[in-house]
Enzyme design. Structure first.
Site, PDB file in Angstrom:
ATOM      1  N   ASP A  95     -27.194 -25.901  -3.477  1.00 41.01           N
ATOM      2  CA  ASP A  95     -28.633 -26.054  -3.724  1.00 41.01           C
ATOM      3  C   ASP A  95     -29.174 -27.350  -3.106  1.00 41.01           C
ATOM      4  O   ASP A  95     -30.230 -27.351  -2.483  1.00 41.01           O
ATOM      5  CB  ASP A  95     -28.873 -26.105  -5.255  1.00 41.01           C
ATOM      6  CG  ASP A  95     -29.837 -25.020  -5.738  1.00 41.01           C
ATOM      7  OD1 ASP A  95     -30.373 -24.276  -4.902  1.00 41.01           O
ATOM      8  OD2 ASP A  95     -30.063 -24.932  -6.948  1.00 41.01           O
ATOM      9  N   SER A 230     -43.223 -35.828  -8.760  1.00 44.37           N
ATOM     10  CA  SER A 230     -43.848 -37.020  -8.192  1.00 44.37           C
ATOM     11  C   SER A 230     -45.095 -37.415  -8.997  1.00 44.37           C
ATOM     12  O   SER A 230     -45.608 -36.614  -9.788  1.00 44.37           O
ATOM     13  CB  SER A 230     -44.244 -36.738  -6.746  1.00 44.37           C
ATOM     14  OG  SER A 230     -45.180 -35.684  -6.741  1.00 44.37           O
ATOM     15  N   CYS A 285     -34.893 -40.710  -8.663  1.00 37.23           N
ATOM     16  CA  CYS A 285     -36.194 -41.268  -9.051  1.00 37.23           C
ATOM     17  C   CYS A 285     -36.108 -42.715  -9.508  1.00 37.23           C
ATOM     18  O   CYS A 285     -37.016 -43.506  -9.293  1.00 37.23           O
ATOM     19  CB  CYS A 285     -36.790 -40.424 -10.163  1.00 37.23           C
ATOM     20  SG  CYS A 285     -35.631 -40.192 -11.515  1.00 37.23           S
ATOM     21  N   GLU A 382     -42.883 -44.739  -2.650  1.00 43.50           N
ATOM     22  CA  GLU A 382     -41.604 -44.108  -2.961  1.00 43.50           C
ATOM     23  C   GLU A 382     -41.149 -43.314  -1.737  1.00 43.50           C
ATOM     24  O   GLU A 382     -41.876 -42.457  -1.235  1.00 43.50           O
ATOM     25  CB  GLU A 382     -41.743 -43.169  -4.157  1.00 43.50           C
ATOM     26  CG  GLU A 382     -40.419 -42.566  -4.555  1.00 43.50           C
ATOM     27  CD  GLU A 382     -40.512 -41.600  -5.726  1.00 43.50           C
ATOM     28  OE1 GLU A 382     -41.404 -40.747  -5.720  1.00 43.50           O
ATOM     29  OE2 GLU A 382     -39.681 -41.715  -6.634  1.00 43.50           O
ATOM     30  N   GLU A 459     -36.953 -38.681 -22.166  1.00 44.32           N
ATOM     31  CA  GLU A 459     -35.937 -37.645 -22.261  1.00 44.32           C
ATOM     32  C   GLU A 459     -34.674 -38.280 -22.831  1.00 44.32           C
ATOM     33  O   GLU A 459     -34.526 -39.498 -22.879  1.00 44.32           O
ATOM     34  CB  GLU A 459     -35.666 -37.044 -20.869  1.00 44.32           C
ATOM     35  CG  GLU A 459     -36.909 -36.348 -20.340  1.00 44.32           C
ATOM     36  CD  GLU A 459     -36.665 -35.341 -19.229  1.00 44.32           C
ATOM     37  OE1 GLU A 459     -36.090 -35.725 -18.204  1.00 44.32           O
ATOM     38  OE2 GLU A 459     -37.056 -34.174 -19.406  1.00 44.32           O
TER      39      GLU A 459
END
Ligand code: NDP
Length: 485
Positions: A95, A230, A285, A382, A459
């Site tokens: 992937d 993003s 990230c 970024e 999270e």
């Protein structure tokens, strides 16, 4: 399809694989060769409806089960994921192109950790009892209902689990939409969850671009949206969710600082900077892409970094000796190449790298720029690729001010042997996930998420429970009602 472990259809709905070839074709490209290795179909409105209907139908009974029962299923899924770690790692490599030397240890493993951790917590989710004289209040921790997860392409297995595990532990149903760039892994997670005993409809995966994500976000039957993506996408999705006053978690991008003081262990600091910039070919990230190095050690740092980068093994990601893979897609490679050109044009010093390797696959060299100044594009935007910007500084206060001078606030790191300084600096960092003498560790036990434009919510850890459940408070009167009329 070269890999027998690949999913058998585009979507997973109501406990089974579902195909609808009326949806637009999305080619699955293996980033190491550029070859098409499969195809999935974008979810049609009928598929989206099927996913929502089955999730709604299943959720209430799931929430009514005891947390211990729910947790047992999640923990069983965690064990099954560990048992299939090799096959799932191969799939993650297909992937994303990330090398097996990473995927074998990070992706399915971290997904299993999340399912095990939240499976363990599920049985201990409680409300509280508040005595008010004779009367009392009790609180119930209740599920939100139907949660939508929308993933980025860099960690497709991990993101599917990081969102699914707390959602299911709290009694919610989830519809997960992977990035169109990496559609395969989440399907396997859905399959395993259902083999582990998850009732049909509770974890559905549907494919598509943002055009499929958008109607999910606005559907009135959806109670919560968790996006990894993003900042520009985050703005759109957050605004759309706000229209329906939905709960949100936004895990967005970053341009994080890594501050290296001249008393740091040079070897550790170089190692930390490598982890902060080149793991997963820089497609992380939380990466510390603005590396502030105190002037006294700058040249020694760059020399050692350059030496260690000569040992990078770039090549076939399925060969476990490879430790550096390609960019996830041709488009991402071109974006990163554009930033490298900008870096050169704006006067940064190219220390090493900067070139594409080969013509098959999307390989870019690990790239280091020095003499980068705060206003250069490579220091403000970024990049999401293997490009490190080294900036130099003189004083602690200067480093802190410049590190914080960004719209982002995902992560920050500091390397120093003066631990008091380490804590003092980190306390002043405007960032959610920080590191002292380390970088990019993300254990499930620790909250993960951003400050400023890098996101809202957290999270992982017990903090995620707050974002996948809500409190109901119930006042109980024991005596007569004293009404004025
Ligand atoms: P994007 O923001 O382009 O996309 C994220 C997801 O949102 C994709 O599944 C995308 O679909 C979907 N999407 C796009 N538009 C909409 C819309 N209007 N409504 C609903 N869904 C939409 O991010 P990338 O996939 O390019 O991932 C890279 C970004 O993710 C980086 O900025 C990175 O920093 C961030 N990221 C943040 C992390 C964190 O935890 N903070 C972790 C990992 C990555 P599709 O792509 O299929 O069109």
């Amino acid at each position: 399809m070269p890999n027998p472990t690949q999913p058998t259809a585009s979507h997973f709905i109501n406990g089974t694989y579902v195909e609808d070839t009326a949806g637009a074709e999305i080619p699955v490209i293996y980033p190491a060769t550029g070859e098409q290795i499969g195809v999935v179909h974008e979810a049609t409105p009928a598929i989206i409806e099927q996913a929502i209907t089955s999730a709604k139908a299943a959720q209430k009974a799931w929430a009514a089960m005891s947390g211990t029962e729910r947790g047992r299923i999640l923990r069983r899924a965690a064990d099954m994921i560990r048992e299939c770690n090799h096959d799932l790692s191969v799939l993650e490599t297909y992937d994303t192109g990330k090398p097996m030397s990473e995927t074998l240890y990070v992706d399915a493993t971290s997904g299993a950790d999340a399912l095990e951790y939240f499976g363990g917590l599920a049985g201990s989710l409680t409300g509280e009892h508040i005595q008010l004289g004779e009367d009392w209040v009790y609180t119930r921790r209740e599920a939100l209902g139907l949660c939508v997860g929308i993933g980025a392409w860099n960690y497709p297995t991990q993101i599917a689990c990081w969102k699914g595990a707390p959602a299911l532990a709290c009694g919610n149903a989830m519809i997960f939409k992977p990035s169109e760039t990496t559609p395969l892994c989440a399907l396997k997670i859905a399959e395993i969850l259902h083999e582990a005993g998850l009732p049909a409809g509770l974890y559905n995966v549907i494919q598509g671009t943002g055009a499929v994500g958008a109607p999910l976000v606005t559907d009135p039957r959806v109670d919560k949206v968790s996006l990894t993506g993003s900042v520009p996408t985050g703005r759109k999705v957050y605004a759309a969710a706000a229209e329906g006053i939905k709960h949100v978690t936004m895990e967005l991008g970053g341009k994080s600082p890594l501050i290296i003081f001249d008393d740091a262990s040079l070897e550790d600091a170089v190692g930390g900077a490598i982890l902060a910039n080149f793991y997963s070919s820089g497609q992380v990230c939380s990466n510390g892409t603005r590396v502030f190095v105190q002037k006294g050690i700058k040249e020694a740092f760059l020399k050692r970094l350059h030496e260690r980068l000569q040992t990078v093994v770039m090549g076939d990601p399925l060969d476990e000796a490879t430790n550096f893979g390609p960019m996830v897609s041709e488009r991402q490679m071109q974006i990163v190449q554009g930033f490298i050109e900008k870096g050169k044009a704006e006067g940064a010093r190219l220390v090493c790298g900067g070139e594409r390797i080969g013509t098959e696959g999307f390989f870019l060299e690990p790239t280091v720029f020095a003499d980068v100044t705060d206003g250069m594009t490579i220091a403000t935007d970024e990049i999401f690729g293997p490009v490190m910007s080294v900036l130099d500084f003189e004083t602690e206060d200067e480093a802190i001010a410049r590190a914080n001078a960004t719209e982002f606030g995902l992560s920050a790191g500091v390397f120093t042997t003066d631990l008091a300084r380490g804590h003092r600096v980190i306390a002043q960092m405007e960032a959610g996930s920080c590191f002292i003498n380390s970088y990019n560790d993300a254990p499930v036990e620790a909250p993960f998420g951003g400050a400023k434009n890098s996101g809202v919510g957290r999270e992982n850890s017990k903090a995620a429970i707050e974002h996948y459940s809500q409190m109901k408070s119930v006042y109980v009167r024991m005596g007569a009602v004293d009404a004025p009329f």
